[in-house]
Design an enzyme around this catalytic site. Structure first.
Site, PDB file in Angstrom:
ATOM      1  N   THR A  91      28.386  33.404  -5.044  1.00 10.25           N
ATOM      2  CA  THR A  91      27.040  33.162  -5.570  1.00 10.25           C
ATOM      3  C   THR A  91      26.061  33.392  -4.423  1.00 10.25           C
ATOM      4  O   THR A  91      25.597  32.453  -3.791  1.00 10.25           O
ATOM      5  CB  THR A  91      26.897  31.717  -6.096  1.00 10.25           C
ATOM      6  OG1 THR A  91      27.496  30.820  -5.146  1.00 10.25           O
ATOM      7  CG2 THR A  91      27.571  31.538  -7.415  1.00 10.25           C
ATOM      8  N   THR A 126      30.352  27.872  -5.685  1.00  7.78           N
ATOM      9  CA  THR A 126      29.234  26.960  -5.413  1.00  7.78           C
ATOM     10  C   THR A 126      28.044  27.406  -6.255  1.00  7.78           C
ATOM     11  O   THR A 126      27.658  28.572  -6.220  1.00  7.78           O
ATOM     12  CB  THR A 126      28.884  26.999  -3.917  1.00  7.78           C
ATOM     13  OG1 THR A 126      30.071  26.725  -3.190  1.00  7.78           O
ATOM     14  CG2 THR A 126      27.819  25.976  -3.568  1.00  7.78           C
ATOM     15  N   LYS A 212      29.313  19.072  -3.788  1.00 12.56           N
ATOM     16  CA  LYS A 212      29.415  20.203  -2.865  1.00 12.56           C
ATOM     17  C   LYS A 212      28.091  20.481  -2.159  1.00 12.56           C
ATOM     18  O   LYS A 212      28.027  20.664  -0.938  1.00 12.56           O
ATOM     19  CB  LYS A 212      29.864  21.437  -3.667  1.00 12.56           C
ATOM     20  CG  LYS A 212      29.768  22.753  -2.946  1.00 12.56           C
ATOM     21  CD  LYS A 212      30.748  22.836  -1.804  1.00 12.56           C
ATOM     22  CE  LYS A 212      30.546  24.065  -0.973  1.00 12.56           C
ATOM     23  NZ  LYS A 212      31.557  25.054  -1.122  1.00 12.56           N
ATOM     24  N   ASN A 216      27.216  20.102   2.073  1.00 12.91           N
ATOM     25  CA  ASN A 216      26.753  21.172   2.965  1.00 12.91           C
ATOM     26  C   ASN A 216      25.326  20.930   3.437  1.00 12.91           C
ATOM     27  O   ASN A 216      24.967  21.281   4.567  1.00 12.91           O
ATOM     28  CB  ASN A 216      26.907  22.536   2.280  1.00 12.91           C
ATOM     29  CG  ASN A 216      28.338  23.050   2.386  1.00 12.91           C
ATOM     30  OD1 ASN A 216      29.179  22.441   3.060  1.00 12.91           O
ATOM     31  ND2 ASN A 216      28.635  24.159   1.744  1.00 12.91           N
ATOM     32  N   HIS A 250      28.721   5.568  19.805  1.00 13.19           N
ATOM     33  CA  HIS A 250      28.317   4.526  18.859  1.00 13.19           C
ATOM     34  C   HIS A 250      29.148   4.689  17.585  1.00 13.19           C
ATOM     35  O   HIS A 250      29.285   5.805  17.081  1.00 13.19           O
ATOM     36  CB  HIS A 250      26.810   4.669  18.562  1.00 13.19           C
ATOM     37  CG  HIS A 250      26.268   3.529  17.754  1.00 13.19           C
ATOM     38  ND1 HIS A 250      26.601   3.337  16.431  1.00 13.19           N
ATOM     39  CD2 HIS A 250      25.434   2.517  18.085  1.00 13.19           C
ATOM     40  CE1 HIS A 250      25.996   2.265  15.979  1.00 13.19           C
ATOM     41  NE2 HIS A 250      25.274   1.736  16.971  1.00 13.19           N
ATOM     42  N   GLY A 263      24.970  29.842  10.536  1.00 12.94           N
ATOM     43  CA  GLY A 263      25.377  31.020   9.768  1.00 12.94           C
ATOM     44  C   GLY A 263      26.408  30.654   8.730  1.00 12.94           C
ATOM     45  O   GLY A 263      26.649  29.486   8.443  1.00 12.94           O
ATOM     46  N   CYS A 266      27.728  29.385   3.459  1.00  9.98           N
ATOM     47  CA  CYS A 266      27.674  28.113   2.746  1.00  9.98           C
ATOM     48  C   CYS A 266      26.510  27.244   3.192  1.00  9.98           C
ATOM     49  O   CYS A 266      25.568  27.011   2.437  1.00  9.98           O
ATOM     50  CB  CYS A 266      28.986  27.371   2.982  1.00  9.98           C
ATOM     51  SG  CYS A 266      30.407  28.421   2.693  1.00  9.98           S
ATOM     52  N   TYR A 326      29.659  34.444  12.713  1.00 10.78           N
ATOM     53  CA  TYR A 326      28.769  33.274  12.594  1.00 10.78           C
ATOM     54  C   TYR A 326      29.305  32.041  13.281  1.00 10.78           C
ATOM     55  O   TYR A 326      28.557  31.121  13.588  1.00 10.78           O
ATOM     56  CB  TYR A 326      28.413  32.983  11.132  1.00 10.78           C
ATOM     57  CG  TYR A 326      29.452  32.233  10.330  1.00 10.78           C
ATOM     58  CD1 TYR A 326      30.452  32.898   9.640  1.00 10.78           C
ATOM     59  CD2 TYR A 326      29.425  30.839  10.242  1.00 10.78           C
ATOM     60  CE1 TYR A 326      31.397  32.206   8.888  1.00 10.78           C
ATOM     61  CE2 TYR A 326      30.354  30.138   9.485  1.00 10.78           C
ATOM     62  CZ  TYR A 326      31.337  30.826   8.823  1.00 10.78           C
ATOM     63  OH  TYR A 326      32.262  30.129   8.084  1.00 10.78           O
ATOM     64  N   ARG A 334      28.597  36.855   7.833  1.00 12.93           N
ATOM     65  CA  ARG A 334      27.563  36.563   6.834  1.00 12.93           C
ATOM     66  C   ARG A 334      26.553  35.542   7.373  1.00 12.93           C
ATOM     67  O   ARG A 334      26.929  34.521   7.912  1.00 12.93           O
ATOM     68  CB  ARG A 334      28.214  36.054   5.543  1.00 12.93           C
ATOM     69  CG  ARG A 334      28.980  37.166   4.823  1.00 12.93           C
ATOM     70  CD  ARG A 334      29.678  36.662   3.601  1.00 12.93           C
ATOM     71  NE  ARG A 334      30.707  35.686   3.921  1.00 12.93           N
ATOM     72  CZ  ARG A 334      31.437  35.039   3.004  1.00 12.93           C
ATOM     73  NH1 ARG A 334      31.222  35.265   1.726  1.00 12.93           N
ATOM     74  NH2 ARG A 334      32.360  34.184   3.361  1.00 12.93           N
TER      75      ARG A 334
HETATM   76  N1  SAJ Z   1      27.216  24.724  13.412  1.00 11.04           N
HETATM   77  C1  SAJ Z   1      26.352  24.235  14.376  1.00 11.04           C
HETATM   78  N2  SAJ Z   1      26.521  22.945  14.792  1.00 11.04           N
HETATM   79  C2  SAJ Z   1      27.483  22.133  14.305  1.00 11.04           C
HETATM   80  C3  SAJ Z   1      28.357  22.639  13.317  1.00 11.04           C
HETATM   81  C4  SAJ Z   1      28.192  23.938  12.884  1.00 11.04           C
HETATM   82  O1  SAJ Z   1      25.454  24.933  14.849  1.00 11.04           O
HETATM   83  O2  SAJ Z   1      27.560  20.986  14.742  1.00 11.04           O
HETATM   84  C5  SAJ Z   1      27.034  26.081  12.903  1.00 11.04           C
HETATM   85  C6  SAJ Z   1      28.263  26.973  13.074  1.00 11.04           C
HETATM   86  O3  SAJ Z   1      28.277  27.602  14.317  1.00 11.04           O
HETATM   87  C7  SAJ Z   1      28.081  27.946  11.935  1.00 11.04           C
HETATM   88  C8  SAJ Z   1      27.463  27.093  10.842  1.00 11.04           C
HETATM   89  O4  SAJ Z   1      26.884  25.982  11.502  1.00 11.04           O
HETATM   90  O5  SAJ Z   1      27.168  28.962  12.274  1.00 11.04           O
HETATM   91  C9  SAJ Z   1      28.423  26.624   9.777  1.00 11.04           C
HETATM   92  O6  SAJ Z   1      29.723  26.398  10.290  1.00 11.04           O
HETATM   93  P1  SAJ Z   1      30.691  25.233   9.836  1.00 11.04           P
HETATM   94  O7  SAJ Z   1      31.981  25.428  10.541  1.00 11.04           O
HETATM   95  O8  SAJ Z   1      30.060  23.910   9.992  1.00 11.04           O
HETATM   96  O9  SAJ Z   1      30.852  25.433   8.260  1.00 11.04           O
HETATM   97  P2  SAJ Z   1      31.271  26.674   7.320  1.00 11.04           P
HETATM   98  O10 SAJ Z   1      30.016  27.270   6.767  1.00 11.04           O
HETATM   99  O11 SAJ Z   1      32.232  27.584   7.976  1.00 11.04           O
HETATM  100  O12 SAJ Z   1      32.038  25.881   6.136  1.00 11.04           O
HETATM  101  C10 SAJ Z   1      31.321  24.871   5.406  1.00 11.04           C
HETATM  102  C11 SAJ Z   1      32.204  23.597   5.337  1.00 11.04           C
HETATM  103  N3  SAJ Z   1      31.391  22.485   4.819  1.00 11.04           N
HETATM  104  C12 SAJ Z   1      31.317  21.316   5.480  1.00 11.04           C
HETATM  105  O13 SAJ Z   1      31.844  21.119   6.541  1.00 11.04           O
HETATM  106  C13 SAJ Z   1      30.516  20.239   4.811  1.00 11.04           C
HETATM  107  C14 SAJ Z   1      33.406  23.856   4.445  1.00 11.04           C
HETATM  108  O14 SAJ Z   1      34.139  22.657   4.262  1.00 11.04           O
HETATM  109  C15 SAJ Z   1      32.962  24.395   3.084  1.00 11.04           C
HETATM  110  O15 SAJ Z   1      34.074  24.713   2.262  1.00 11.04           O
HETATM  111  C16 SAJ Z   1      32.180  25.678   3.317  1.00 11.04           C
HETATM  112  O16 SAJ Z   1      31.033  25.370   4.109  1.00 11.04           O
HETATM  113  C17 SAJ Z   1      31.768  26.241   1.977  1.00 11.04           C
HETATM  114  O17 SAJ Z   1      32.483  27.118   1.470  1.00 11.04           O
HETATM  115  O18 SAJ Z   1      30.808  25.733   1.399  1.00 11.04           O
END
Ligand code: SAJ
Length: 431
Positions: A91, A126, A212, A216, A250, A263, A266, A326, A334
């Site tokens: 999506t 999603t 969901k 996110n 904490h 990036g 999601c 990303y 993406r």
């Molecule tokens: N990032 C930061 N700081 C952080 C954590 C992440 O800058 O503290 C950045 C990462 O470098 C990246 C982006 O955020 O660019 C997202 O990365 P991520 O590893 O946090 O998450 P995604 O997008 O790979 O996967 C997320 C997950 N959702 C959650 O953790 C709540 C995953 O469980 C979901 O299945 C996925 O989105 C999805 O498909 O929606």
């Protein structure tokens, strides 16, 4: 019919659809993967894994060889041959930050032509809240069958983390909502074959959709807060990572990690699904909007760090980007913040090069940057580390002497670099 005798169609053979199909097939279900892309279908039928995900290669080979997993692009036939239908198509988001539901509606328009009495349809994509009730259910009911009485309908969001998908799909808690109890129970039973985690049954489908999006969005807002803390710490000349590490001792605090932006398909997209539903309503989701603005502004902050520190430069000054994926150790680009950084640098006519150990050259070059080796990127006048790949954690001061080094991820110790007189800057870091 016992659930184990069901034949399952999985619509959408992407980052989540393939592992889902494979894990069901591994549990001896007969699974038919369905995709509009014939190349993807033939890859699966030949036991070839089209995406990078640890452990997936072997599982595709074995489940295809054993005959449990097959793929097709005939969407209607797949629905008519199967009794459980799972929809995991993408999506994406439009330019105006609206969800593009065309893959979902296309799948449903085909499925309705093959839908039969007692089938179970589960949506995992999603989607904005109320999409099942207002869009998906009406399309499926054009079959003449009524959800809840003639066929079962449930929503269970996929929540596995890319690069750890197989582990998370087999261990995470699964959330399920349905049009009636029978739908929830049957979908839950199916997932219990795949995950060791508990199955959480929520009140209805809209609640499951919200679970969901709220997860996110929670993460996006927390990353934005970490990024805002980094900007404040930069101004105060205190090291944000030092502060976050201390604060996170904490018991009720878990500040996320600042970086060059958010990036992936999601976290940078899903908050817009919540912002969008409220555009005509009474509620202004201002925290969610502001978080998006902060996270989207981080690439420009990287350029600001560059320009505040380089002074006068020659025309042949070069910039090497480390990482276009990303996040660390994935090939996925993406919504990558690296694309924005490259675009901003290109707009200002810098000489930009990029390296990524996971991303193919042609994909790197699709961002209008020349793909170079790790060594070549490190030999540029300025090196900007964008992605927390393991390879980059091995960078030592000797590899980067006399360069200007902007390290946007807290994966290296600034002190080690400044000790050796490397001009090191991070986001919210002191040195
Ligand atoms: N990032 C930061 N700081 C952080 C954590 C992440 O800058 O503290 C950045 C990462 O470098 C990246 C982006 O955020 O660019 C997202 O990365 P991520 O590893 O946090 O998450 P995604 O997008 O790979 O996967 C997320 C997950 N959702 C959650 O953790 C709540 C995953 O469980 C979901 O299945 C996925 O989105 C999805 O498909 O929606």
């Amino acid at each position: 019919m016992m659930i184990k005798d069901s034949k399952i169609a999985v619509y959408g053979l992407g980052h989540i659809g393939i592992p889902t199909a494979v894990l069901l097939a591994k549990n001896s279900f007969n699974v038919l993967g369905v995709d509009v892309n014939p190349k993807r279908v033939s890859e699966i039928n030949n036991g070839i894994c089209p995406i990078t995900e640890p452990g997936l290669d072997e599982l595709i080979k074995s489940t295809v060889n054993e005959g449990y997993l097959k793929a097709t692009s005939n969407q209607i036939k797949a629905a008519s041959e199967c009794n459980i239908i799972i929809i995991i198509v993408p999506t994406p988001i439009y330019n105006d930050n609206k969800a593009d539901l065309s893959y979902v509606t296309n799948a449903c328009n085909n499925i309705k032509k093959g839908l039969k009495k007692n089938d179970l349809v589960i949506i995992e994509s999603t989607i904005p809240p109320l999409t099942v009730d207002n869009i998906i259910k009406p399309i499926l009911e054009e079959s003449g069958l009524k959800s809840g009485t003639d066929f079962l309908l449930a929503y269970s969001p996929e929540r596995a983390l890319p690069n750890n998908t197989l582990f998370e799909m087999t261990h995470n808690v699964r959330v399920v909502g349905g049009v009636n109890l029978e739908s929830v129970n049957k979908a839950s039973k199916l997932y219990s074959y795949v995950t060791q985690g508990s199955i959480i049954k929520v009140e209805n489908i809209t609640s499951a959709e919200m679970v969901k999006l709220m997860e996110n969005t929670y993460r996006d807002v927390n990353i934005a807060l970490a990024n805002e803390f980094a900007l404040l710490c930069e101004d105060l000349s205190v090291d944000v990572i030092d502060v976050i590490n201390a604060a996170n001792f904490h018991p009720r605090v878990n500040i996320h990690t600042p970086g060059p932006g958010v990036g992936g398909h999601c976290i940078s997209i899903d908050p817009y699904f919540l912002i969008d539903i409220n555009k005509n309503n009474k509620i202004n989701p201002s925290i969610i909007k502001t978080a998006r603005t902060i996270n989207e502004s981080m690439p420009a902050h990287v350029i600001k760090i560059l320009e505040e520190n380089i002074g006068e430069i020659d025309d042949d000054y070069t910039i090497g980007i480390l990482g276009v994926a990303y996040k660390g150790n994935v090939e996925d680009t993406r919504e990558t913040p690296s694309a924005k950084v490259i675009e901003l640098l290109n707009n200002k006519h810098y000489n930009v090069y990029a390296h990524d150990p996971f991303v193919e050259d042609n994909i790197i070059e699709s961002f209008n940057v020349k793909s170079v080796t790790f060594k070549e990127a490190l030999s540029c006048d300025c090196v900007i580390l964008m992605t927390d790949h393991d390879l980059y954690k091995s960078i030592t001061p000797d590899m980067i002497l006399n360069k200007f080094f902007i390290c946007t991820r807290p994966i290296l110790d600034p002190k080690e670099f400044t000790k050796k007189s490397v001009n090191f800057k991070g986001i919210g870091r002191t040195n």
